[in-house]
Design a protein around this motif. Sequence first.
Motif, PDB file in Angstrom:
ATOM      1  N   THR A 250       9.748  -0.704   1.161  1.00 39.72           N
ATOM      2  CA  THR A 250       9.122  -1.249   2.376  1.00 39.72           C
ATOM      3  C   THR A 250       9.766  -2.579   2.737  1.00 39.72           C
ATOM      4  O   THR A 250      10.100  -2.834   3.891  1.00 39.72           O
TER       5      THR A 250
ATOM      6  N   ALA B 248       7.360  -2.211   7.383  1.00 40.34           N
ATOM      7  CA  ALA B 248       6.360  -2.667   6.396  1.00 40.34           C
ATOM      8  C   ALA B 248       5.000  -2.779   7.063  1.00 40.34           C
ATOM      9  O   ALA B 248       4.884  -3.209   8.212  1.00 40.34           O
ATOM     10  N   GLY B 249       3.972  -2.378   6.326  1.00 41.48           N
ATOM     11  CA  GLY B 249       2.633  -2.374   6.899  1.00 41.48           C
ATOM     12  C   GLY B 249       1.972  -3.726   6.772  1.00 41.48           C
ATOM     13  O   GLY B 249       1.528  -4.106   5.687  1.00 41.48           O
TER      14      GLY B 249
ATOM     15  N   LYS C  47      -1.373  -6.174  -5.012  1.00 40.58           N
ATOM     16  CA  LYS C  47      -0.202  -5.673  -5.743  1.00 40.58           C
ATOM     17  C   LYS C  47      -0.191  -6.268  -7.158  1.00 40.58           C
ATOM     18  O   LYS C  47       0.078  -5.578  -8.136  1.00 40.58           O
TER      19      LYS C  47
ATOM     20  N   TRP D 284       1.731   5.169  -2.639  1.00 39.51           N
ATOM     21  CA  TRP D 284       2.230   3.866  -2.190  1.00 39.51           C
ATOM     22  C   TRP D 284       3.415   3.486  -3.069  1.00 39.51           C
ATOM     23  O   TRP D 284       3.383   3.689  -4.293  1.00 39.51           O
TER      24      TRP D 284
ATOM     25  N   ASN E 141      -2.293   4.785   2.032  1.00 35.78           N
ATOM     26  CA  ASN E 141      -0.970   4.405   2.482  1.00 35.78           C
ATOM     27  C   ASN E 141      -0.042   5.333   1.703  1.00 35.78           C
ATOM     28  O   ASN E 141      -0.049   5.277   0.467  1.00 35.78           O
TER      29      ASN E 141
ATOM     30  N   LYS F 149      -5.087  -6.859   4.286  1.00 35.42           N
ATOM     31  CA  LYS F 149      -5.136  -5.924   5.421  1.00 35.42           C
ATOM     32  C   LYS F 149      -6.352  -6.194   6.296  1.00 35.42           C
ATOM     33  O   LYS F 149      -6.243  -6.293   7.515  1.00 35.42           O
TER      34      LYS F 149
ATOM     35  N   ARG G   6       7.279   7.379   7.443  1.00 32.88           N
ATOM     36  CA  ARG G   6       6.062   6.603   7.696  1.00 32.88           C
ATOM     37  C   ARG G   6       6.299   5.599   8.805  1.00 32.88           C
ATOM     38  O   ARG G   6       7.312   4.894   8.813  1.00 32.88           O
TER      39      ARG G   6
END
Length: 397
Positions: free
Chosen positions: A15, A37-38, A100, A124, A173, A236, A371
């Motif tokens: 990502t 990247a989210g 993470k 993920w 994800n 998020k 994605r």
Amino acid sequence: MRLSKMSQGITKSPTFAVEAKAAAMRAQGVHVIPFGAGEPDFDTPEHIRDAAKASIDAGHTRYTATAGIVELRQAVVDSVQKRHGLTYKPNNVIVSCGAKHSLFNAFLALVGPGDEVIVPAPYWVSYPDQVRVAGAVPVVVDTSLSGFKLTAAAFEAAITPNTRVLILNSPSNPTGATYTRDELAAIAEVAVRHDLVVVSDEIYDRLLYTGEQAVSIATLGDAIRERTLIVNGVSKTYAMTGWRIGWAVGNAELIDAMNRIQGHSTSNPCSVSQRAALAALTGPDEPVQAMIDAFRARGQRMAERLCSLPHVSCAVPTGAFYCFPNVAPYIGIEFEGRQIANSYDLADVILEQAHVAVVAGGAFGCDNFMRLSYATSIAQIEDGMDRIERLFAKMLK
Ligand code: PMP
Ligand code: GLU
């Protein structure tokens, strides 16, 4: 240089690799659409930023307890009680430098050489490599034919005498799929029967678009609750990716092991960020609601645009902020003299020719997919999808 075997077995975070390529193109003046990247495009809400600024002036600039300030751990306890009706104490919580990092500590505390961790795919990106850092083996179980969700039967079939942990991520994800209570209950029954731990990554639990509330597997009875580690954070939900605050909630013995590991690596997470996270958890919820509404509309629109592409199928995401379309017909073809052998090649072509950053499905363990993050404006979504539409029209000509 002679490097450790472990470090040589670890990939670069795919990502972030896409983001680095996109950033290099932007530095050359190219307008790259950010479906890579989210991370939410919203600013961190004002009351959170204000709390952080005030905390610096109030002198909250020193080391804190390794597991985080007790006020924040209590706020996490309160939020789990309010959302799930589960009662914990602050010693059931450790705050880390992002979810993470919480996951990383968890794998280090739970598994080592000879152990296996079941990782449903698409997964993920960081799960398999985090498991490898701990010296254990990720056992990948494909879910692409069961609605991107692990069934209890597939879970049980993957269990060996070495299995220790299942990692679950709902809402997911990269797929946006969300497990129902019944699906989780069936998985919980297997986990309890085989004496396994469930690491439940619930980082997208507020970002659910069905009007329901996300179910945590920990709520499905005392036996599963005792063996579930809930992982969550502010990145998020509150648009706080850069602040680096996540946490884990669960069995006090496991939390203590993670605390000992963290005490020798990062120590406490940033003191100012902890105060900001406290303001996020205890402050007004309207900014979150506004972001959830925006994500819902964006996801529907992106899925609609993806489904209108020739030979592309995509489920409307129920949660998180990703679409995960099947793009198989665009893989294994030649385009302008270039062989598109896999989803990484396709993602490269999309970035280089359409100037849209996307992440290859292969990075999540499913190569016929890609994605796209829709944590960006509707205008960027329309622009990015126009570009992909034009490119795809040329590719299948
Ligand atoms: N889990 C999942 C499924 C994610 O998508 C992310 C996003 N980066 C994380 C964990 C980690 O989030 P963070 O470290 O920013 O809290
Ligand atoms: N979780 C986000 C993503 O999947 C951010 C990048 C990362 O943490 O790897 O894109």
